[in-house]
Design a protein around this motif. Structure first.
Motif, PDB file in Angstrom:
ATOM      1  N   ILE A 388      73.458  33.257  41.054  1.00 31.80           N
ATOM      2  CA  ILE A 388      72.520  33.191  42.746  1.00 31.80           C
ATOM      3  C   ILE A 388      74.056  32.518  42.977  1.00 31.80           C
ATOM      4  O   ILE A 388      73.978  31.929  44.104  1.00 31.80           O
ATOM      5  CB  ILE A 388      71.408  32.575  41.921  1.00 31.80           C
ATOM      6  N   GLU A 389      74.318  30.748  42.257  1.00 28.10           N
ATOM      7  CA  GLU A 389      75.605  30.498  43.292  1.00 28.10           C
ATOM      8  C   GLU A 389      76.395  30.514  42.634  1.00 28.10           C
ATOM      9  O   GLU A 389      77.566  29.982  43.326  1.00 28.10           O
ATOM     10  CB  GLU A 389      74.987  28.519  41.638  1.00 28.10           C
ATOM     11  N   GLU A 390      77.110  31.537  42.093  1.00 29.44           N
ATOM     12  CA  GLU A 390      78.092  31.956  42.640  1.00 29.44           C
ATOM     13  C   GLU A 390      78.709  31.920  43.920  1.00 29.44           C
ATOM     14  O   GLU A 390      80.035  31.805  44.112  1.00 29.44           O
ATOM     15  CB  GLU A 390      78.568  33.947  41.958  1.00 29.44           C
ATOM     16  N   GLY A 391      77.764  32.665  44.795  1.00 26.85           N
ATOM     17  CA  GLY A 391      77.591  32.620  46.488  1.00 26.85           C
ATOM     18  C   GLY A 391      77.961  31.471  46.787  1.00 26.85           C
ATOM     19  O   GLY A 391      79.099  31.052  47.783  1.00 26.85           O
ATOM     20  N   ARG A 396      81.516  28.020  49.369  1.00 28.82           N
ATOM     21  CA  ARG A 396      81.391  25.927  49.289  1.00 28.82           C
ATOM     22  C   ARG A 396      80.380  25.006  50.109  1.00 28.82           C
ATOM     23  O   ARG A 396      79.892  24.893  51.325  1.00 28.82           O
ATOM     24  CB  ARG A 396      82.550  25.483  49.923  1.00 28.82           C
ATOM     25  N   LEU A 397      78.917  26.252  49.694  1.00 19.43           N
ATOM     26  CA  LEU A 397      78.028  25.210  49.821  1.00 19.43           C
ATOM     27  C   LEU A 397      76.835  24.966  48.909  1.00 19.43           C
ATOM     28  O   LEU A 397      76.887  25.407  47.828  1.00 19.43           O
ATOM     29  CB  LEU A 397      76.928  26.809  50.556  1.00 19.43           C
ATOM     30  N   GLY A 398      75.728  23.967  49.387  1.00 15.27           N
ATOM     31  CA  GLY A 398      75.375  23.052  48.347  1.00 15.27           C
ATOM     32  C   GLY A 398      76.068  21.407  48.001  1.00 15.27           C
ATOM     33  O   GLY A 398      74.939  21.116  46.956  1.00 15.27           O
ATOM     34  N   GLY A 399      76.402  21.974  48.169  1.00 17.34           N
ATOM     35  CA  GLY A 399      77.833  20.045  47.658  1.00 17.34           C
ATOM     36  C   GLY A 399      77.560  20.002  46.248  1.00 17.34           C
ATOM     37  O   GLY A 399      78.791  21.057  45.531  1.00 17.34           O
ATOM     38  N   ASN A 400      77.026  19.148  45.731  1.00 12.39           N
ATOM     39  CA  ASN A 400      77.117  19.165  44.003  1.00 12.39           C
ATOM     40  C   ASN A 400      75.994  20.178  43.436  1.00 12.39           C
ATOM     41  O   ASN A 400      75.048  21.040  43.855  1.00 12.39           O
ATOM     42  CB  ASN A 400      76.674  17.685  43.418  1.00 12.39           C
ATOM     43  N   ARG A 401      76.932  20.518  41.985  1.00 10.54           N
ATOM     44  CA  ARG A 401      75.708  20.845  41.232  1.00 10.54           C
ATOM     45  C   ARG A 401      74.571  20.770  41.523  1.00 10.54           C
ATOM     46  O   ARG A 401      73.326  21.535  41.281  1.00 10.54           O
ATOM     47  CB  ARG A 401      76.453  20.348  39.422  1.00 10.54           C
ATOM     48  N   GLU A 402      73.880  19.745  41.131  1.00  9.12           N
ATOM     49  CA  GLU A 402      72.038  19.058  41.552  1.00  9.12           C
ATOM     50  C   GLU A 402      71.692  19.756  43.192  1.00  9.12           C
ATOM     51  O   GLU A 402      70.382  20.850  42.653  1.00  9.12           O
ATOM     52  CB  GLU A 402      71.751  17.595  41.653  1.00  9.12           C
ATOM     53  N   GLU A 403      72.785  19.973  43.972  1.00 10.96           N
ATOM     54  CA  GLU A 403      72.004  20.604  45.046  1.00 10.96           C
ATOM     55  C   GLU A 403      72.115  22.003  44.983  1.00 10.96           C
ATOM     56  O   GLU A 403      70.842  22.670  45.512  1.00 10.96           O
ATOM     57  CB  GLU A 403      73.057  20.293  46.552  1.00 10.96           C
ATOM     58  N   ARG A 404      73.106  23.056  44.229  1.00 13.94           N
ATOM     59  CA  ARG A 404      73.273  24.357  43.962  1.00 13.94           C
ATOM     60  C   ARG A 404      72.104  24.427  43.392  1.00 13.94           C
ATOM     61  O   ARG A 404      71.237  25.281  43.536  1.00 13.94           O
ATOM     62  CB  ARG A 404      74.246  24.361  43.375  1.00 13.94           C
ATOM     63  N   LEU A 407      68.687  24.817  45.387  1.00 13.01           N
ATOM     64  CA  LEU A 407      68.881  25.636  45.872  1.00 13.01           C
ATOM     65  C   LEU A 407      68.716  26.951  45.695  1.00 13.01           C
ATOM     66  O   LEU A 407      68.098  28.188  45.822  1.00 13.01           O
ATOM     67  CB  LEU A 407      70.106  26.034  47.202  1.00 13.01           C
ATOM     68  N   VAL A 408      69.141  27.330  44.001  1.00 16.43           N
ATOM     69  CA  VAL A 408      68.517  28.178  43.124  1.00 16.43           C
ATOM     70  C   VAL A 408      66.631  28.435  42.771  1.00 16.43           C
ATOM     71  O   VAL A 408      66.526  29.347  43.297  1.00 16.43           O
ATOM     72  CB  VAL A 408      69.295  28.189  41.719  1.00 16.43           C
ATOM     73  N   ALA A 409      66.720  26.986  42.703  1.00 22.24           N
ATOM     74  CA  ALA A 409      64.840  27.305  42.581  1.00 22.24           C
ATOM     75  C   ALA A 409      64.019  27.392  43.768  1.00 22.24           C
ATOM     76  O   ALA A 409      62.865  28.507  43.485  1.00 22.24           O
ATOM     77  CB  ALA A 409      64.892  25.458  41.823  1.00 22.24           C
ATOM     78  N   SER A 410      64.879  27.053  45.222  1.00 22.67           N
ATOM     79  CA  SER A 410      64.199  27.271  46.255  1.00 22.67           C
ATOM     80  C   SER A 410      64.521  28.692  46.785  1.00 22.67           C
ATOM     81  O   SER A 410      62.942  29.569  46.740  1.00 22.67           O
ATOM     82  CB  SER A 410      64.779  26.350  47.086  1.00 22.67           C
ATOM     83  N   VAL A 411      65.363  29.384  46.247  1.00 22.94           N
ATOM     84  CA  VAL A 411      65.523  31.861  46.581  1.00 22.94           C
ATOM     85  C   VAL A 411      64.664  32.454  45.676  1.00 22.94           C
ATOM     86  O   VAL A 411      63.837  33.161  45.946  1.00 22.94           O
ATOM     87  CB  VAL A 411      66.767  30.984  46.584  1.00 22.94           C
ATOM     88  N   LEU A 412      64.376  30.861  44.238  1.00 22.31           N
ATOM     89  CA  LEU A 412      63.562  32.133  43.125  1.00 22.31           C
ATOM     90  C   LEU A 412      62.459  32.141  43.773  1.00 22.31           C
ATOM     91  O   LEU A 412      61.178  32.796  43.316  1.00 22.31           O
ATOM     92  CB  LEU A 412      63.660  30.944  41.346  1.00 22.31           C
ATOM     93  N   ALA A 413      61.716  31.135  44.355  1.00 24.60           N
ATOM     94  CA  ALA A 413      60.538  30.916  44.728  1.00 24.60           C
ATOM     95  C   ALA A 413      60.239  31.387  45.993  1.00 24.60           C
ATOM     96  O   ALA A 413      59.022  32.018  45.691  1.00 24.60           O
ATOM     97  CB  ALA A 413      59.956  29.010  44.955  1.00 24.60           C
ATOM     98  N   ILE A 443      70.287  36.528  49.772  1.00 27.77           N
ATOM     99  CA  ILE A 443      69.735  35.352  50.410  1.00 27.77           C
ATOM    100  C   ILE A 443      69.792  34.013  50.565  1.00 27.77           C
ATOM    101  O   ILE A 443      69.903  33.203  51.189  1.00 27.77           O
ATOM    102  CB  ILE A 443      67.756  35.876  50.832  1.00 27.77           C
ATOM    103  N   VAL A 444      70.445  33.647  49.216  1.00 28.06           N
ATOM    104  CA  VAL A 444      70.426  32.408  48.982  1.00 28.06           C
ATOM    105  C   VAL A 444      71.889  31.974  49.969  1.00 28.06           C
ATOM    106  O   VAL A 444      71.611  31.148  50.416  1.00 28.06           O
ATOM    107  CB  VAL A 444      71.305  32.349  47.622  1.00 28.06           C
ATOM    108  N   LEU A 445      72.307  32.639  50.870  1.00 27.77           N
ATOM    109  CA  LEU A 445      73.505  32.355  51.918  1.00 27.77           C
ATOM    110  C   LEU A 445      72.713  32.917  53.053  1.00 27.77           C
ATOM    111  O   LEU A 445      73.633  31.935  53.676  1.00 27.77           O
ATOM    112  CB  LEU A 445      75.145  33.138  51.602  1.00 27.77           C
TER     113      LEU A 445
END
Length: 535
Positions: A388-391, A396-404, A407-413, A443-445
């Motif tokens: 999911i975080e590959e896109g 270049r979205l999501g800043g650092n690893r923690e922010e990504r 975002l992944v946790a949010s889209v899984l929800a 949809i994560v994008l």
């Protein structure tokens, strides 16, 4: 009585880290089938339908250690008590089976003819000339054109419908008393489905054959089955005459299955401006077609998309329907600029045809796609988090690893999966869960346009209903626009605001979904609806 199964229970041995585990996969299964009648075995994936069929023919013994209890009486003999040679004489001779996926059931290194001749030589003791003549007649009977030539081709040279017809011809070669059909039409177009069902029905009537139909297509069951048995967790929880079970289901699980049949949900959508506009789109391919003279090669032009024009408004769903080869997927690939094409493709006012690869790349985050088979479109080597975080990384979205990670946790929800699942691999999920992961990756994008290519075709009816509900919620929440490609007209009717009907690369009819489904104007559209059993 042709087939009588009484209290059949099956265990298989599974190797675990602690040693051998005995897992019970069928529990006290009982059903009966008369000559010339059809019994449908219905349930979700993992309910035990296919295992029941394999247990009848004792095919599980060939691949794993099993233990059984109960009886399987066929023509008065208990199949569970037969020795190896006796059960082999029954398989393919008195009981034949059509498997779900003909491409994996047919041997890719042998011609169709050599595989079709095998049961005729083995069970009917024909010589080769007699067997070849009978093979040609069987292929003719199943509606395959130029059967003499088809005997010399390999399975990959046939379409899905043709391969399924070859499987039926092989199954019927010995004129069995019982035919077991395991999801015989799952991956086929509605028109091919209707042809295959009519073919099986004609042959069943001709030979007085019993049919055990394994499927999750409830419309098909209601059309052709005399009796129905509902399975869940290896048990039959309800059975009886088909019409009675459909109109007066006694078990809550049966009612749940019946409610999963896709239905249109009336809702008023606020249509935005035109997001996607296609004008005069052509996508033609040149294929080799032999040699002309000594050095000149003949080519054949395939008009996959031929002068197509359509508009899709923001926040709506445009359903694209048609048979295999009608150009649905090629149209989607052209919109994504994954195949070369001529004509206008205007997305949010920008003509994509004028953009170079580099200038197109920033727009790809706004146009995403969900493919038909999530198992092949998700990398087996990456975790869900990485997939999911590959896109996000590419764009270049999501800043650092923690922010990504957030975002992944949010889209899984959003797709109703637990955030803890992010560390697992695709093979650890069911088909429905994998499709949710594929949707999450898209949809994560936060795309404006989501292209869905047959996203529910390989899923159970209940999982289909969940995905339809999920797509409705996501569209409502994020105002996304869908280009929905499918040959399942019930799903299209449940989701689409506008419908485009394609045939031979052209649009033959288009308009508001309610108008198309209630009063189709073209004969081809009406034939599609008849084949799909739509009222």
């Amino acid at each position: 009585m042709l087939l009588q199964i009484d209290n059949l229970s099956t265990w298989i041995d599974i190797e675990t880290e602690e040693g051998i585990s005995h897992r019970r996969i069928l529990t006290d299964v009982s059903l009966s089938l008369d000559r010339g009648t059809t019994c449908a075995l219905v349930g979700e994936s993992g309910s035990g339908k296919s295992v029941t069929a394999l247990s009848i023919l004792r095919l599980l013994e060939e691949s794993c250690r099993t233990a059984t209890r109960g009886s399987v009486l066929f023509e008065g003999r208990d199949l569970l008590t037969l020795d190896r040679d006796e059960i082999r004489a029954v398989r393919g001779n008195r009981i034949a089976m059509i498997f779900q996926e003909p491409m994996t059931s047919l041997n890719p290194v042998y011609t169709v003819g050599s595989q079709l001749l095998e049961p005729l030589l083995l069970h009917r003791r024909m010589n080769k000339k007699e067997a070849e003549g009978e093979a040609v007649r069987l292929l003719q009977r199943t509606g395959i054109d130029d059967p003499e030539a088809r005997l010399r081709v390999y399975p990959h040279q046939l379409s899905g419908g043709q391969r399924q017809r070859v499987m039926i011809a092989m199954a019927l070669a010995c004129r069995p008393a019982l035919l077991i059909a395991d999801e015989p039409t799952t991956a086929l177009d509605v028109t091919i489905q209707a042809q295959i069902l009519d073919l099986i029905g004609d042959i069943q009537q001709e030979f007085g054959m019993g049919l055990l139909l394994i499927t999750h297509d409830l419309a098909m069951v209601r059309r052709i089955a005399d009796t129905i048995a509902i399975m869940k967790n290896g048990r039959i929880i309800e059975d009886g005459p088909t019409e009675k079970v459909f109109t007066q289901p006694g078990d809550s699980y049966t009612r749940h299955l019946m409610s999963s049949i896709p239905h249109p949900t009336p809702e008023t959508k606020e249509e935005g401006p035109v997001l996607l506009q296609v004008e005069g789109l052509n996508c033609h391919f040149r294929l080799p077609a032999g040699w002309q003279g000594l050095l000149r090669r003949r080519t054949k032009v395939i008009r996959a998309v031929d002068d197509v024009s359509l508009e899709v408004r923001q926040g709506t769903t445009c359903g694209i329907v048609g048979e295999s080869g009608s150009g649905k997927t090629t149209l989607a690939m052209a919109v994504l600029k994954l195949v070369s094409s001529r004509g206008v493709i205007r997305f949010d006012g920008v003509d994509l045809q004028q953009l170079s690869t580099g200038r197109m790349r920033p727009l790809r985050s706004r146009i995403q796609v969900v493919f038909q088979d999530p198992y092949s479109s998700l990398s087996p080597r990456l975790t869900v988090q990485e997939i999911i975080e590959e896109g996000l990384k590419v764009h270049r979205l999501g800043g650092n690893r923690e922010e990504r990670f957030q975002l992944v946790a949010s889209v899984l929800a959003d797709v109703e999966l637990e955030p803890e699942m992010a560390h697992r691999y695709p093979h650890e999920f069911s088909g429905g869960q994998r499709q949710r992961i594929a949707i999450a990756r898209a949809i994560v994008l936060r795309p404006q346009l989501l292209i869905l290519d047959e996203p529910t075709s390989a899923l159970d009816m209940t999982i289909q209903a969940q995905i339809i509900t999920l797509l409705r919620e996501l569209q409502r929440k994020y105002r996304m626009t869908y280009l929905f490609i499918s040959h399942d007209l019930r799903v299209v009717r449940a989701l689409a605001d506008h419908v485009v009907v394609m045939q031979h690369g052209r649009i033959v009819e288009a308009g508001p979904a309610r108008q198309i489904f209630t009063a189709p104007g073209q004969p081809y559209t009406r034939s599609l609806f008849r084949a799909a059993l739509l009222p």
